[in-house]
Design a protein around this motif. Structure first.
Motif, PDB file in Angstrom:
ATOM      1  N   UNK A 168      35.236  30.084  38.971  1.00 18.59           N
ATOM      2  CA  UNK A 168      34.823  28.745  38.553  1.00 18.59           C
ATOM      3  C   UNK A 168      34.118  28.048  39.699  1.00 18.59           C
ATOM      4  N   UNK A 169      32.900  27.588  39.445  1.00 21.55           N
ATOM      5  CA  UNK A 169      32.110  26.886  40.447  1.00 21.55           C
ATOM      6  C   UNK A 169      31.315  25.790  39.760  1.00 21.55           C
ATOM      7  N   UNK A 206      31.622  32.069  36.125  1.00 25.70           N
ATOM      8  CA  UNK A 206      30.844  33.282  36.337  1.00 25.70           C
ATOM      9  C   UNK A 206      31.762  34.447  36.022  1.00 25.70           C
ATOM     10  N   UNK A 207      31.553  35.107  34.894  1.00 23.48           N
ATOM     11  CA  UNK A 207      32.502  36.081  34.355  1.00 23.48           C
ATOM     12  C   UNK A 207      32.423  37.414  35.105  1.00 23.48           C
ATOM     13  N   UNK A 208      33.583  38.086  35.135  1.00 22.00           N
ATOM     14  CA  UNK A 208      33.641  39.429  35.691  1.00 22.00           C
ATOM     15  C   UNK A 208      32.936  40.402  34.754  1.00 22.00           C
ATOM     16  N   UNK A 209      32.685  41.592  35.270  1.00 17.47           N
ATOM     17  CA  UNK A 209      32.015  42.616  34.475  1.00 17.47           C
ATOM     18  C   UNK A 209      32.867  42.966  33.251  1.00 17.47           C
ATOM     19  N   UNK A 210      32.215  43.011  32.102  1.00 15.55           N
ATOM     20  CA  UNK A 210      32.900  43.344  30.871  1.00 15.55           C
ATOM     21  C   UNK A 210      33.328  42.148  30.049  1.00 15.55           C
ATOM     22  N   UNK A 264      32.291  37.907  28.714  1.00 11.29           N
ATOM     23  CA  UNK A 264      31.243  36.931  28.503  1.00 11.29           C
ATOM     24  C   UNK A 264      31.830  35.712  27.793  1.00 11.29           C
ATOM     25  N   UNK A 265      30.990  34.691  27.610  1.00 15.44           N
ATOM     26  CA  UNK A 265      31.435  33.459  26.973  1.00 15.44           C
ATOM     27  C   UNK A 265      31.561  32.331  27.978  1.00 15.44           C
ATOM     28  N   UNK A 266      31.653  31.104  27.467  1.00 17.78           N
ATOM     29  CA  UNK A 266      31.758  29.939  28.344  1.00 17.78           C
ATOM     30  C   UNK A 266      32.966  30.033  29.262  1.00 17.78           C
ATOM     31  N   UNK A 267      34.067  30.535  28.735  1.00 17.52           N
ATOM     32  CA  UNK A 267      35.297  30.656  29.511  1.00 17.52           C
ATOM     33  C   UNK A 267      35.710  32.123  29.673  1.00 17.52           C
TER      34      UNK A 267
END
Length: 381
Positions: free
Chosen positions: A148-149, A154-158, A160-163
């Motif tokens: 969270x920034x 910013x999601x890890x590999x694998x 997706x989505x807003x959260x």
């Protein structure tokens, strides 16, 4: 940048920009320059210097604290002993990276053959607000699957989505996920759970979990070996020729059962199986070459049970028993010989050494096998 919603209304953070600064040199005007460039915005400036040639050799050396995603071009024109090099720069939209700082820059060093001086230009590129320096790794806001920034995940590999709530699934098993219908309807063979992408996630803290096959419903090593049950019918050690994978039978060795690997896990896993109403207990393991080995511990067939182990264990015992019998017989013979009756002396009258050819008397000890008598009827018939 303008926003058209009420997100963080009144709490927007402005990007900091250093002031433009020029410094003149002995030959170059300017010799040093600091400029601010925004992403996707081009900038053009001129550097003048004296030159006896109308086509001087100009060299540019460019480096950056971030990526090389920027463009630099130059064009030189000369007139009356003076030349001007026009430099055009533009940082691309992918100049800044996620792991970069709030302020990045790239530098250009210009040199002209015959001039003992260099012109240096530094371009400051604002990449983010200062809040981006406060990154919360694996933030709960991002479901533990991203960083969270500035309120953005910013999601890890694998993921997706807003959260970071949506998995990125490239393939699925089908309409009945995580269950091998050919065997049973137990999810992931009882050795794991069905993951978010309809794939089995195998347990890692169970006996033999190092052998769980994540690509085959977390099948354990016992299930794998039981698929080749014909291999139990041949008691001879070696590779099973009827199995579709590398399966080897070896002699039973009890000391191997307690063998551990580098992670203190049991190498040999105890399994059970049934063939023709015969219950088997065996141990199995898989080596680094992905070849599987098993050895029978118990079986209802006496010719199968501990086949080679009986040779290794029983033979020394039999030899030991034979050695004890031989030793006992030797001891008894020695005692009998030592306690035998003494021989009759030669002077004893009961003992005489008579040669056979000189013997004319009767042996008083000899008794004929029949008695002689006179038959009164002899000669009257």
């Amino acid at each position: 940048m303008l926003r058209y919603d009420n997100w963080c209304s009144g709490k927007e953070e402005k990007l900091s920009f250093p002031s433009t600064d020029d410094e003149m040199g002995t030959y170059f005007e300017p010799r040093y320059r600091v400029r601010t460039l925004k992403i996707g915005m081009d900038d053009q400036f001129e550097i003048s210097y004296p030159s006896a040639s109308n086509d001087p050799k100009v060299e540019l050396v460019v480096n950056s604290t971030q990526t090389s995603n920027f463009r630099v071009t130059n064009r030189t024109s000369c007139n009356g002993g003076s030349c001007t090099t026009t430099v055009k720069t533009i940082p691309d939209t992918n100049f800044c990276t996620m792991n970069g700082g709030t302020s990045e820059n790239f530098n250009i060093k210009l040199s002209v053959e015959g001039i003992k001086e260099e012109a240096v230009m530094k371009f400051h590129v604002p990449c983010a607000c200062s809040c981006s320096e406060k990154v919360e790794d694996r933030s709960p806001v991002c479901n533990g699957r991203g960083s969270l920034s500035c309120g953005v995940c910013t999601c890890d590999q694998g993921w997706q989505g807003t959260y970071c709530e949506k998995p990125i699934c490239e393939d699925k098993r089908g309409d009945v996920p995580c269950t091998n219908s050919a065997r049973n309807n137990i999810e992931c063979s009882g050795n794991g759970v069905c993951g978010p992408c309809d794939k089995c996630e195998c347990f890692t803290d169970r006996e033999g979990s190092q052998y769980f096959d994540k690509n085959n419903y977390c099948e354990d090593i016992c299930m794998t070996v039981n698929d080749c049950d014909d291999c139990f019918l041949d008691p001879r050690p070696g590779r099973c020729q009827t199995c579709h994978f590398g399966l080897f039978r070896q002699s039973y060795n009890q000391s191997l059962i307690s063998q551990k690997d580098d992670l203190n896990r049991n190498v040999w896993i105890k399994c059970n199986g049934t063939i023709n109403d015969c219950n088997y207990e065996y141990a199995a393991m898989r080596d680094e070459n992905d070849e599987t080995f098993f050895m029978v511990i118990k079986s209802c067939d006496p010719t199968q049970e501990r086949q080679a182990g009986a040779v290794n264990v029983t033979l020394p015992i039999v030899l030991g028993v034979i050695a004890l019998v031989v030793a006992a017989a030797a001891t008894a013979g020695y005692i009998f010989w030592k306690n035998r009756a003494p021989p009759v002396p030669l002077s004893d009258p009961m003992y005489q050494n008579i040669d056979a050819e000189d013997c004319t008397g009767e042996n008083p000890l000899y008794k004929p096998p029949t008695s002689s008598f006179k038959n009164p009827t002899y000669g009257k018939w």
